[in-house]
Design an enzyme around this catalytic site. Structure first.
Site, PDB file in Angstrom:
ATOM      1  N   TYR A 113       0.831  -1.208   0.000  1.00  0.00           N
ATOM      2  CA  TYR A 113       0.000   0.000   0.000  1.00  0.00           C
ATOM      3  C   TYR A 113       0.865   1.258   0.000  1.00  0.00           C
ATOM      4  O   TYR A 113       1.885   1.311   0.691  1.00  0.00           O
ATOM      5  CB  TYR A 113      -0.915   0.031   1.238  1.00  0.00           C
ATOM      6  N   TRP A 115       1.184   5.638  -1.755  1.00  0.00           N
ATOM      7  CA  TRP A 115       0.868   6.622  -2.799  1.00  0.00           C
ATOM      8  C   TRP A 115       1.933   6.733  -3.874  1.00  0.00           C
ATOM      9  O   TRP A 115       1.716   7.358  -4.901  1.00  0.00           O
ATOM     10  CB  TRP A 115       0.621   7.978  -2.151  1.00  0.00           C
TER      11      TRP A 115
HETATM   12  N1  LIG Z   1      -2.145   8.717  12.252  1.00  0.00           N
HETATM   13  C1  LIG Z   1      -2.527   8.759  10.977  1.00  0.00           C
HETATM   14  N2  LIG Z   1      -1.951   7.946  10.074  1.00  0.00           N
HETATM   15  C2  LIG Z   1      -2.322   8.004   8.783  1.00  0.00           C
HETATM   16  C3  LIG Z   1      -3.320   8.915   8.350  1.00  0.00           C
HETATM   17  C4  LIG Z   1      -3.922   9.749   9.324  1.00  0.00           C
HETATM   18  O1  LIG Z   1      -4.832  10.545   9.022  1.00  0.00           O
HETATM   19  N3  LIG Z   1      -3.481   9.669  10.620  1.00  0.00           N
HETATM   20  N4  LIG Z   1      -3.666   8.975   7.024  1.00  0.00           N
HETATM   21  C5  LIG Z   1      -3.498   7.756   6.238  1.00  0.00           C
HETATM   22  C6  LIG Z   1      -3.704   7.961   4.816  1.00  0.00           C
HETATM   23  S1  LIG Z   1      -5.171   8.694   4.332  1.00  0.00           S
HETATM   24  C7  LIG Z   1      -2.834   7.506   3.879  1.00  0.00           C
HETATM   25  S2  LIG Z   1      -3.284   7.551   2.215  1.00  0.00           S
HETATM   26  C8  LIG Z   1      -1.535   6.914   4.258  1.00  0.00           C
HETATM   27  C9  LIG Z   1      -0.394   7.313   3.303  1.00  0.00           C
HETATM   28  O2  LIG Z   1       0.668   6.437   3.451  1.00  0.00           O
HETATM   29  P1  LIG Z   1       1.717   6.185   2.274  1.00  0.00           P
HETATM   30  O3  LIG Z   1       1.038   6.296   0.956  1.00  0.00           O
HETATM   31  O4  LIG Z   1       2.432   4.928   2.579  1.00  0.00           O
HETATM   32  O5  LIG Z   1       2.684   7.423   2.481  1.00  0.00           O
HETATM   33  P2  LIG Z   1       3.726   8.090   1.485  1.00  0.00           P
HETATM   34  O6  LIG Z   1       4.632   8.926   2.320  1.00  0.00           O
HETATM   35  O7  LIG Z   1       3.004   8.766   0.372  1.00  0.00           O
HETATM   36  O8  LIG Z   1       4.555   6.846   0.953  1.00  0.00           O
HETATM   37  C10 LIG Z   1       4.938   6.697  -0.372  1.00  0.00           C
HETATM   38  C11 LIG Z   1       6.371   6.164  -0.409  1.00  0.00           C
HETATM   39  O9  LIG Z   1       6.691   5.865  -1.770  1.00  0.00           O
HETATM   40  C12 LIG Z   1       7.991   6.347  -2.063  1.00  0.00           C
HETATM   41  N5  LIG Z   1       8.051   6.572  -3.512  1.00  0.00           N
HETATM   42  C13 LIG Z   1       7.748   7.697  -4.206  1.00  0.00           C
HETATM   43  N6  LIG Z   1       7.887   7.480  -5.528  1.00  0.00           N
HETATM   44  C14 LIG Z   1       8.279   6.191  -5.676  1.00  0.00           C
HETATM   45  C15 LIG Z   1       8.561   5.370  -6.808  1.00  0.00           C
HETATM   46  O10 LIG Z   1       8.483   5.786  -7.946  1.00  0.00           O
HETATM   47  N7  LIG Z   1       8.898   4.066  -6.570  1.00  0.00           N
HETATM   48  C16 LIG Z   1       9.017   3.562  -5.319  1.00  0.00           C
HETATM   49  N8  LIG Z   1       9.357   2.277  -5.184  1.00  0.00           N
HETATM   50  N9  LIG Z   1       8.752   4.336  -4.226  1.00  0.00           N
HETATM   51  C17 LIG Z   1       8.392   5.607  -4.406  1.00  0.00           C
HETATM   52  C18 LIG Z   1       8.137   7.598  -1.218  1.00  0.00           C
HETATM   53  O11 LIG Z   1       9.506   7.908  -1.016  1.00  0.00           O
HETATM   54  C19 LIG Z   1       7.381   7.191   0.060  1.00  0.00           C
HETATM   55  O12 LIG Z   1       8.251   6.605   1.011  1.00  0.00           O
HETATM   56  O13 LIG Z   1      -1.197   7.298   5.595  1.00  0.00           O
HETATM   57  C20 LIG Z   1      -2.217   6.976   6.517  1.00  0.00           C
HETATM   58  N10 LIG Z   1      -1.739   7.171   7.881  1.00  0.00           N
HETATM   59  N1  LIG Z   2      -1.204  18.606   2.187  1.00  0.00           N
HETATM   60  C1  LIG Z   2      -1.664  17.353   2.188  1.00  0.00           C
HETATM   61  N2  LIG Z   2      -2.871  17.097   1.636  1.00  0.00           N
HETATM   62  C2  LIG Z   2      -3.369  15.848   1.647  1.00  0.00           C
HETATM   63  C3  LIG Z   2      -2.641  14.754   2.175  1.00  0.00           C
HETATM   64  C4  LIG Z   2      -1.373  15.047   2.766  1.00  0.00           C
HETATM   65  O1  LIG Z   2      -0.678  14.154   3.284  1.00  0.00           O
HETATM   66  N3  LIG Z   2      -0.927  16.344   2.752  1.00  0.00           N
HETATM   67  N4  LIG Z   2      -3.153  13.484   2.104  1.00  0.00           N
HETATM   68  C5  LIG Z   2      -4.216  13.233   1.123  1.00  0.00           C
HETATM   69  C6  LIG Z   2      -4.917  11.972   1.405  1.00  0.00           C
HETATM   70  S1  LIG Z   2      -4.169  10.503   0.960  1.00  0.00           S
HETATM   71  C7  LIG Z   2      -6.155  11.925   1.925  1.00  0.00           C
HETATM   72  S2  LIG Z   2      -6.932  10.421   2.138  1.00  0.00           S
HETATM   73  C8  LIG Z   2      -6.867  13.143   2.328  1.00  0.00           C
HETATM   74  C9  LIG Z   2      -7.360  12.960   3.754  1.00  0.00           C
HETATM   75  O2  LIG Z   2      -8.381  13.816   4.040  1.00  0.00           O
HETATM   76  P1  LIG Z   2      -8.856  13.921   5.561  1.00  0.00           P
HETATM   77  O3  LIG Z   2      -8.693  12.615   6.222  1.00  0.00           O
HETATM   78  O4  LIG Z   2     -10.202  14.490   5.594  1.00  0.00           O
HETATM   79  O5  LIG Z   2      -7.773  14.974   6.080  1.00  0.00           O
HETATM   80  P2  LIG Z   2      -7.199  15.323   7.526  1.00  0.00           P
HETATM   81  O6  LIG Z   2      -6.393  16.559   7.340  1.00  0.00           O
HETATM   82  O7  LIG Z   2      -6.524  14.167   8.115  1.00  0.00           O
HETATM   83  O8  LIG Z   2      -8.478  15.637   8.385  1.00  0.00           O
HETATM   84  C10 LIG Z   2      -9.286  16.755   8.127  1.00  0.00           C
HETATM   85  C11 LIG Z   2      -9.718  17.393   9.424  1.00  0.00           C
HETATM   86  O9  LIG Z   2     -10.667  16.588  10.108  1.00  0.00           O
HETATM   87  C12 LIG Z   2     -10.718  17.061  11.441  1.00  0.00           C
HETATM   88  N5  LIG Z   2     -11.173  15.991  12.319  1.00  0.00           N
HETATM   89  C13 LIG Z   2     -10.436  14.994  12.852  1.00  0.00           C
HETATM   90  N6  LIG Z   2     -11.225  14.194  13.608  1.00  0.00           N
HETATM   91  C14 LIG Z   2     -12.478  14.706  13.545  1.00  0.00           C
HETATM   92  C15 LIG Z   2     -13.737  14.324  14.118  1.00  0.00           C
HETATM   93  O10 LIG Z   2     -13.875  13.325  14.818  1.00  0.00           O
HETATM   94  N7  LIG Z   2     -14.801  15.097  13.795  1.00  0.00           N
HETATM   95  C16 LIG Z   2     -14.701  16.198  13.009  1.00  0.00           C
HETATM   96  N8  LIG Z   2     -15.819  16.881  12.744  1.00  0.00           N
HETATM   97  N9  LIG Z   2     -13.524  16.584  12.476  1.00  0.00           N
HETATM   98  C17 LIG Z   2     -12.436  15.842  12.731  1.00  0.00           C
HETATM   99  C18 LIG Z   2      -9.330  17.505  11.797  1.00  0.00           C
HETATM  100  O11 LIG Z   2      -9.381  18.775  12.431  1.00  0.00           O
HETATM  101  C19 LIG Z   2      -8.614  17.528  10.448  1.00  0.00           C
HETATM  102  O12 LIG Z   2      -7.872  18.700  10.239  1.00  0.00           O
HETATM  103  O13 LIG Z   2      -6.013  14.279   2.309  1.00  0.00           O
HETATM  104  C20 LIG Z   2      -5.230  14.357   1.111  1.00  0.00           C
HETATM  105  N10 LIG Z   2      -4.593  15.656   1.082  1.00  0.00           N
HETATM  106 MO   LIG Z   3      -5.283   8.821   2.043  1.00  0.00          MO
END
Ligand SMILES: Nc1nc2c(c(=O)[nH]1)N[C@H]1C(S)=C(S)[C@@H](COP(=O)(O)OP(=O)(O)OC[C@H]3O[C@@H](n4cnc5c(=O)[nH]c(N)nc54)[C@H](O)[C@@H]3O)O[C@H]1N2
Ligand SMILES: Nc1nc2c(c(=O)[nH]1)N[C@H]1C(S)=C(S)[C@@H](COP(=O)(O)OP(=O)(O)OC[C@H]3O[C@@H](n4cnc5c(=O)[nH]c(N)nc54)[C@H](O)[C@@H]3O)O[C@H]1N2
Ligand SMILES: [Mo]
Length: 766
Positions: A113, A115
Site C-alpha cells: 500500500y 501513494w
Molecule cells: N495517524 C494517521 N496515520 C495516517 C493517516 C492519518 O490521518 N493519521 N492517514 C493515512 C492515509 S489517508 C494515507 S493515504 C496513508 C499514506 O501512506 P503512504 O502512501 O504509505 O505514504 P507516502 O509517504 O506517500 O509513501 C509513499 C512512499 O513511496 C515512495 N516513492 C515515491 N515514488 C516512488 C517510486 O516511484 N517508486 C518507489 N518504489 N517508491 C516511491 C516515497 O519515497 C514514500 O516513502 O497514511 C495513513 N496514515
Molecule cells: N497537504 C496534504 N494534503 C493531503 C494529504 C497530505 O498528506 N498532505 N493526504 C491526502 C490523502 S491521501 C487523503 S486520504 C486526504 C485525507 O483527508 P482527511 O482525512 O479528511 O484529512 P485530515 O487533514 O486528516 O483531516 C481533516 C480534518 O478533520 C478534522 N477531524 C479529525 N477528527 C475529527 C472528528 O472526529 N470530527 C470532526 N468533525 N472533524 C475531525 C481535523 O481537524 C482535520 O484537520 O487528504 C489528502 N490531502
Molecule cells: Mo489517504
C-alpha cells in the site's frame, strides 16, 4: 562565456502539474501557468532531488546476509552492506523462489500500500502487483485504503460505491450556483484538496468557496480545528468534540423529526428502513431520545446552538459533507452512514448542489466533472492467491498467523506470511502503533523494499533496491477528473545507481523465467506509447481527432473531453427511482440495512447509531490527539525537502494546542514537549493557538520515524511522528479500517537533552 537557460519541461506530481528544469546543479520548478491556486508542495523537489537521504546503491542488511532469511528483531537498527545490481537481483530472485517452493505464493505479502508517485505507468504499486502475478502466480493482497477504510465497505450497503458518492456527484460548479448551506464535517481544508493522486492541472476549491460565499452560501465548519475551512468560505465554526459527529447528526435529525419538518415524501419514496431507525432516534427502543439536549454534552456544542442549526437547514438547499478523517477513527462507519441519513431526512439527495457528497474537499478529485475517456492504467494481471486482509490489519496478520478475523460479513483467517515486498509505500508512515509494527516486521523471513530514500520502512528491510524518483523518468500523468493529460518528461538522470521500478522487475522476472509475461516485450517508452494508444482510440470512438504520441509528447499535454455535470447516480435516482435504482441491495437509500444487521456486529449495528469510542480521554491521557494530514508535504514524501523542513522548529514537527491547555502544563510557545500515552511517546515543538478546542492537541503525520531510547529505557520518536501514539485497532468488525486519525495523550514540557534527528542519515555500514 554564456550559459543557456535550462529548458522547462512538463511534469506532474500528486500536488499538481508543473514545469521543471535541471542544469546538473540546480532544479527549478514552476506551477502550471493556468493553475489559479498552485500547491506549494512542488517546492520540496529542488532540495530533494540530490539529497543525502536518497538511496544510491542496492543495500543488504548485515544480519540477513550473515544469518540468512528468518525472523529478526534487528530489523530497523541494523547496518547495511552495498551489493552490485546483478548479485542482489540473483539473491532476490532466489529468495522469492525459495519462499514460493517451500510455502507457496500465499506466503508472500504484496499489498504494498502507498501513494508512490504520479504517473500511470511507473505506478509502483501496480508494478509490484503485476510482477508478483506474472512471475510468482500471485500474492496475499490488501483491500481498501488508509484513506477510506471504513467508508469503502460501508457506503455500498447504504447508498452506492465510494467512487460514485465522492467522485461523480455534486461539483464545485453546482455549489457556486445552487447551495444554500454546506455542512462540512471535518471541514474542507485547502491543504488537502490541493492534492490528488495522479496530479491536477487547476486547483479550483479556493475560488469556488469564495464565489459561493459571495453569493450567500453559508459554510459551517464542524471540526475541532478552525483552520479546516479557508477564510474565503467566511464560515461559522462549530468546534465539535472529536469522534462525536454521529451524535451531532442524530440530534439534528431528531430535532427536524420532532418539529415534523423532515421530508416524509422523500423518505417514503426513496428510502427504506426508516421505521427501525426512527424507533432508535426517538428512544422507543432504548428509552433514550437522541435529542439536542442529549447530544450537547457529547459533542461539546450547546443545545440551543444545535436546535438553531437543525431548524436553519429546513427548506434550504443543504449539502452534507463528511471528510475522510471522520471515518479514520473508532466506529468510523457511523458518521459515513449517518451523513447520508441526515441528507435524506432533509430531502436533499440528488438535487443540484444539495444532498450528500462524502469526502468532498479532502482531495482534488472530488467535486469535479469526469473525463469522457478512461485514464491510462497498467494492467495488473490475475492473482492466483485468494487470501487478503483489510489494509490496516497488517500487524495483526504478521503477529497472528492462522487466527480468525471478521470483515464485512465474512470470517477469514490471517495467512502466514514469510516474505513481504513493498514499493511505493511507507508503512512506517501510514500505520498505527509503530513499535508494534516493528515487532510485526521482525517476524518475516525476508522484507524487500524499493525506495527512493532511506525511510524507516527501508531501514526495516533486508534488501533495499534504490529506485528512480519521478523526475528521473518518463511517464503519462492522468486522472479521471482532470481534463489535462500530461507528458511527464525526464528532467534529470537517475540518482546514483538507482533504476526504474519497472526495469528492476524486468530483470527479476527474467531470472524467474517470466520476462515476456511481465514486460510483454516493451521498454518503458513502448509502454507509454501503448497506454497512450488506448486514450487515442477512445477519443477516436467519440469522433474526436487525437494527436499521435509524438505530437502529444512534444506539446507536453493533451486536453481530454469531459462528461456533462449531471449529478451522477443520485440525480438519476431522484428523477426515476424505479428506472435508475441505487446500487444498494434494495435499490434505495438504506436508512437501515438488513444485510448489516444480519452480520450481528455489536460495533456496527443495522442502522446508524451512537457508539462511544473505545478510547476517549481519561485522567491519565486527558487530551484528544488529532493526527491529521500535514500542510507542508504529502504524507511522508520528501519530508527532507526544504518546504517541509522550513515548517519544523529545532528540527521537530510542530504540534498545536490551546493556550489554556498549555498554561495548565507550564508550556510556552516554542517549547519542546513530550506527547505520550500507554503505547508510546514522541517529541514535538509546541505552538499555542486558540483556533483549536481546549481538549485537543494536533500533530500532523509525516515526520519520519526517528526512534531513540530515553534515560528511562523507553523508546520515543525524537522527531514527532504521531503514529507512535495511535492505537492499532480496526474501525469495527465490518470494515476493519484504519482508525489512526485520533488518539488520546498527555503532554508535558521535555526537560532532557534534546536528541539529534537522525532520520535522514543513511544507515551505517554502507
Ligand atoms: N495517524 C494517521 N496515520 C495516517 C493517516 C492519518 O490521518 N493519521 N492517514 C493515512 C492515509 S489517508 C494515507 S493515504 C496513508 C499514506 O501512506 P503512504 O502512501 O504509505 O505514504 P507516502 O509517504 O506517500 O509513501 C509513499 C512512499 O513511496 C515512495 N516513492 C515515491 N515514488 C516512488 C517510486 O516511484 N517508486 C518507489 N518504489 N517508491 C516511491 C516515497 O519515497 C514514500 O516513502 O497514511 C495513513 N496514515
Ligand atoms: N497537504 C496534504 N494534503 C493531503 C494529504 C497530505 O498528506 N498532505 N493526504 C491526502 C490523502 S491521501 C487523503 S486520504 C486526504 C485525507 O483527508 P482527511 O482525512 O479528511 O484529512 P485530515 O487533514 O486528516 O483531516 C481533516 C480534518 O478533520 C478534522 N477531524 C479529525 N477528527 C475529527 C472528528 O472526529 N470530527 C470532526 N468533525 N472533524 C475531525 C481535523 O481537524 C482535520 O484537520 O487528504 C489528502 N490531502
Ligand atoms: Mo489517504
Amino acid at each position: 562565456m554564456t550559459t543557456d537557460a535550462p529548458t522547462f519541461l512538463s511534469h506532474s506530481a500528486h500536488w499538481g502539474v508543473f514545469l521543471a528544469a535541471w542544469d546538473g546543479q540546480t532544479l527549478s520548478v514552476k506551477p502550471n501557468p493556468d493553475d489559479p491556486d498552485p500547491n506549494p508542495l512542488i517546492q520540496n523537489f529542488p532540495s530533494a532531488l540530490r539529497h543525502r537521504a536518497r538511496v544510491t546503491t542496492p543495500m543488504v542488511r548485515k544480519g540477513w546476509l550473515e544469518r540468512g532469511p528468518g525472523p529478526d528483531p534487528m530489523r530497523g537498527r541494523d547496518d547495511y552492506v552495498a551489493m552490485p545490481w546483478p548479485e542482489v537481483l540473483d539473491r532476490v530472485a532466489a529468495e522469492l523462489r525459495r519462499v514460493k517452493d517451500a510455502h507457496g505464493a500465499g506466503a508472500v505479502f504484496g499489498g504494498s500500500y502507498g501513494w508512490s508517485s504520479a504517473g500511470r505507468f511507473h505506478h509502483a504499486q501496480s508494478q509490484v502487483h503485476r510482477f508478483l502475478n506474472t512471475s510468482l502466480g500471485g500474492y496475499v493482497r490488501s483491500v481498501n485504503s488508509y484513506s477510506a477504510g471504513a467508508s469503502g465497505p460501508m457506503l455500498p450497503h447504504v447508498i452506492g460505491t465510494m467512487e460514485e458518492v465522492a467522485r461523480r456527484n455534486v461539483t464545485w460548479e453546482q455549489i457556486v450556483e445552487h447551495t444554500d448551506v454546506v455542512l462540512a464535517f471535518g471541514g474542507m481544508a485547502l491543504k488537502n484538496s490541493r492534492v490528488a493522486s495522479g496530479g491536477i492541472s487547476r486547483h479550483v476549491e479556493r475560488d469556488a468557496m469564495r464565489d459561493a460565499a459571495a453569493r450567500g452560501c453559508r459554510f459551517v465548519n464542524i471540526s475541532p480545528i478552525r483552520g479546516d475551512l479557508p477564510d474565503e468560505a467566511r464560515f461559522e465554526w462549530l468546534p465539535v468534540v472529536p469522534n462525536s459527529d454521529t451524535a451531532l447528526m442524530l440530534a439534528l435529525v431528531h430535532q427536524v423529526v420532532t418539529d415534523g419538518a423532515h421530508d416524509r415524501g422523500f423518505i417514503d419514496r426513496y428510502c427504506d428502513g426508516w421505521g427501525p431507525f426512527e424507533d432508535y432516534l426517538l428512544g422507543r427502543t432504548d428509552g433514550l431520545p437522541k435529542s439536542c439536549a442529549w447530544a450537547a454534552p457529547l459533542c461539546g456544542i450547546a443545545e440551543d446552538e444545535l436546535v438553531a442549526l437543525a431548524r436553519s437547514l429546513v427548506g434550504k438547499r443543504t449539502l452534507v459533507v463528511v471528510s475522510h478523517s471522520l471515518q479514520r477513527a473508532e466506529h468510523g462507519e457511523q458518521p459515513v452512514w449517518m451523513g447520508a441519513v441526515l441528507a435524506a431526512a432533509l430531502g436533499q439527495l440528488g438535487l443540484p448542489g444539495g444532498g450528500y457528497n462524502y469526502a468532498l474537499g479532502t482531495l482534488a478529485h472530488y467535486g469535479k466533472r469526469n473525463n469522457a475517456v478512461p485514464a491510462a492504467a497498467l494492467p495488473q494481471g490475475s492473482n492466483g492467491v485468494k487470501d487478503f486482509i483489510p489494509v490496516a490489519r497488517i500487524s495483526d496478520m504478521l503477529l497472528n498467523p492462522g487466527t480468525p478475523f471478521d470483515y464485512n460479513g465474512q470470517r477469514r483467517l490471517y495467512p502466514h506470511i514469510r516474505l513481504a515486498y513493498w514499493a511505493g509505500g511507507n508503512p512506517f508512515h501510514h500505520h498505527q502503533d509503530l513499535q508494534r509494527l516493528s515487532r510485526a516486521f521482525a517476524t518475516l523471513d525476508t522484507f524487500i523494499v524499493h525506495e527512493i530514500a532511506w525511510t524507516a520502512t527501508a531501514r526495516h528491510a533486508d534488501i533495499v533496491l534504490p529506485c528512480t524518483m519521478t523526475l528521473e523518468r518518463e511517464d503519462i500523468g492522468a486522472t479521471q477528473t482532470d481534463p489535462m493529460m500530461v507528458a511527464m518528461h525526464r528532467i534529470a538522470e537517475p540518482h546514483g545507481a538507482s533504476r526504474d521500478d519497472y526495469d528492476i522487475f524486468c530483470d527479476l522476472a527474467n531470472r524467474l523465467g517470466a520476462l515476456e509475461a511481465f514486460s510483454e516485450g516493451r521498454t518503458s517508452r513502448e509502454w507509454l506509447v501503448h497506454l497512450y494508444e488506448r486514450t487515442r482510440a477512445a477519443l477516436q470512438q467519440l469522433g474526436q481527432g487525437a494527436p499521435s504520441f509524438d505530437e502529444f509528447w512534444a506539446r507536453g499535454h493533451l486536453m481530454l473531453p469531459q462528461r456533462e455535470d449531471d449529478g451522477g447516480i443520485l440525480r438519476a435516482f431522484r428523477a426515476d427511482p424505479a428506472g435508475a435504482p441505487l446500487p444498494t441491495p434494495s435499490g434505495k437509500v438504506q436508512v437501515s440495512s438488513p444485510t448489516v444487521a444480519a452480520f450481528g456486529y455489536e460495533d456496527c449495528p443495522g442502522h446508524p447509531a451512537w457508539l462511544a469510542p473505545w478510547h476517549a480521554p481519561t485522567a491519565e491521557h486527558p487530551l484528544w490527539l488529532v493526527a491529521n494530514q500535514p500542510h507542508t508535504k504529502l504524507h511522508s514524501q520528501l519530508d527532507f525537502g526544504a518546504h517541509s523542513q522550513a515548517s519544523k522548529r529545532r528540527g521537530r514537527e510542530v504540534c498545536t494546542l490551546h493556550p489554556q491547555a498549555a498554561a495548565a502544563r507550564g508550556i510556552h510557545e516554542g517549547d519542546i514537549v513530550r506527547l505520550f500515552n500507554e503505547i508510546g511517546a514522541c517529541l514535538a515543538s509546541a505552538h499555542l493557538s486558540d483556533a483549536i478546542r481546549e481538549d485537543v492537541v494536533q500533530l500532523p503525520t509525516g515526520a519520519w520515524y526517528d526512534p531513540v531510547v530515553d534515560a528511562q529505557g523507553r523508546t520515543m520518536c525524537a522527531h514527532g511522528n504521531p503514529n507512535v501514539l495511535t492505537r492499532d485497532v480496526g474501525t469495527s468488525s465490518l470494515a476493519q479500517g484504519c482508525a489512526g486519525q485520533l488518539s488520546t495523550v498527555q503532554i508535558e514540557r521535555f526537560e532532557g537533552v534534546l536528541p539529534k534527528i537522525r532520520a535522514y542519515e543513511p544507515p551505517g555500514g554502507g
